[in-house]
Design an enzyme around this catalytic site. Structure first.
Site, mmCIF file in Angstrom:
data_model
loop_
_atom_site.group_PDB
_atom_site.id
_atom_site.type_symbol
_atom_site.label_atom_id
_atom_site.label_comp_id
_atom_site.label_asym_id
_atom_site.label_seq_id
_atom_site.Cartn_x
_atom_site.Cartn_y
_atom_site.Cartn_z
ATOM 1 N N GLU A 62 -0.813 -8.418 5.644
ATOM 2 C CA GLU A 62 -0.487 -8.483 7.078
ATOM 3 C C GLU A 62 -1.706 -8.257 7.958
ATOM 4 O O GLU A 62 -1.647 -8.459 9.161
ATOM 5 C CB GLU A 62 0.630 -7.470 7.405
ATOM 6 C CG GLU A 62 0.214 -6.005 7.491
ATOM 7 C CD GLU A 62 -0.005 -5.336 6.136
ATOM 8 O OE1 GLU A 62 0.081 -6.013 5.101
ATOM 9 O OE2 GLU A 62 -0.276 -4.109 6.141
ATOM 10 N N HIS B 193 -3.202 -5.273 1.892
ATOM 11 C CA HIS B 193 -2.513 -5.497 3.168
ATOM 12 C C HIS B 193 -2.605 -6.956 3.612
ATOM 13 O O HIS B 193 -3.436 -7.281 4.477
ATOM 14 C CB HIS B 193 -3.172 -4.654 4.265
ATOM 15 C CG HIS B 193 -2.981 -3.192 4.138
ATOM 16 N ND1 HIS B 193 -1.909 -2.527 4.683
ATOM 17 C CD2 HIS B 193 -3.724 -2.249 3.522
ATOM 18 C CE1 HIS B 193 -2.006 -1.239 4.426
ATOM 19 N NE2 HIS B 193 -3.103 -1.042 3.723
ATOM 20 N N CYS C 162 0.824 -1.203 0.000
ATOM 21 C CA CYS C 162 0.000 0.000 0.000
ATOM 22 C C CYS C 162 0.865 1.262 0.000
ATOM 23 O O CYS C 162 1.514 1.528 -1.006
ATOM 24 C CB CYS C 162 -0.988 -0.060 1.164
ATOM 25 S SG CYS C 162 -2.431 0.984 0.901
HETATM 26 N N1 GLN Z 1 -3.563 6.400 0.880
HETATM 27 C C1 GLN Z 1 -2.299 6.108 1.520
HETATM 28 C C2 GLN Z 1 -1.142 6.835 0.829
HETATM 29 O O1 GLN Z 1 -1.332 7.553 -0.099
HETATM 30 C C3 GLN Z 1 -2.001 4.624 1.550
HETATM 31 C C4 GLN Z 1 -2.989 3.903 2.451
HETATM 32 C C5 GLN Z 1 -2.444 2.657 3.075
HETATM 33 O O2 GLN Z 1 -1.229 2.424 3.143
HETATM 34 N N2 GLN Z 1 -3.341 1.844 3.594
HETATM 35 O O3 GLN Z 1 -0.025 6.666 1.236
#
Ligand code: GLN
Length: 198
Positions: free
Chosen positions: A180, A178, A83
């Site tokens: 995890e 994610h 992410c």
């Molecule tokens: N929207 C977040 C970003 O731009 C990422 C979200 C997340 O890691 N769950 O970094």
């Protein structure tokens, strides 16, 4: 798997690094948080967690970690980004905030918050041939997608609409979601195999 991978680090500036440390330890790997360049120098692989890429970017630069991280990635350190971590690895962000930088290395263009404010989070089952069956139950939280990728990048998973949400480029692995957070360990297992082979 312990022993063959040395110690794997988890970038612990911000975000859900504890969950990654728990998954890696649960798999028998030696895992430690990384907050300083000296700690980075001691690991044979690094996970960059989910969180907020704009904040992680600022903290990495403030604490003098951005340049050592870029150098480590350029020299082939295996890195797995989830992410926000995937955003940190991306060479290009389609919609950065003003001044936002990435570490780069992964020849992809990501779009942050690709599902808009109406869909902050959702879960979906993904078919990931590299991971095998059963399907991956994936949690997306204000997640990015990979909009464009270079020839060296292998897409590993896509949504039903075709948007790429997991990919690998050599020693770099990235997922929009994610693992995890859902008890999914197979991406971390794959990453530990990449670390062991590096
Ligand atoms: N929207 C977040 C970003 O731009 C990422 C979200 C997340 O890691 N769950 O970094």
């Amino acid at each position: 798997m312990a022993g063959s991978t040395g110690t794997v680090g988890v970038l612990a500036l911000q975000g859900d690094f504890r969950e990654h440390l728990a998954v890696l330890s649960g798999l028998g790997a030696s895992a430690r948080p990384v907050r300083r360049a000296e700690e980075l120098a001691q690991v044979s692989g690094l996970v960059i967690p989910g969180g907020e890429s704009t904040v992680m970017d600022k903290l990495a630069r403030t604490f003098g970690l951005a340049e050592p991280l870029k150098a480590a990635i350029a020299s082939g350190l295996p890195v797995y980004g989830t992410c926000a971590g995937l955003i940190m690895l991306a060479d290009r962000i389609a919609n950065p905030i003003d001044g936002q930088q990435t570490l780069g290395g992964f020849d992809v263009t990501v779009r942050r918050n690709a599902f808009g404010s109406q869909t902050e989070s959702f879960e979906v089952d993904l078919d990931v041939p590299e991971i095998g069956s059963p399907a991956v139950h994936a949690a997306f939280i204000r997640a990015p997608v990979i909009e464009q990728f270079g020839a060296a990048v292998a897409p590993l998973a896509s949504l039903a609409d075709g948007r790429v949400v997991a990919a690998r480029q050599g020693n770099l692995l990235g997922t929009s979601f994610h693992p995890e957070m859902t008890g999914e360990q197979r991406f971390h297992e794959l990453f530990l195999r990449i670390v062991a082979a590096a």
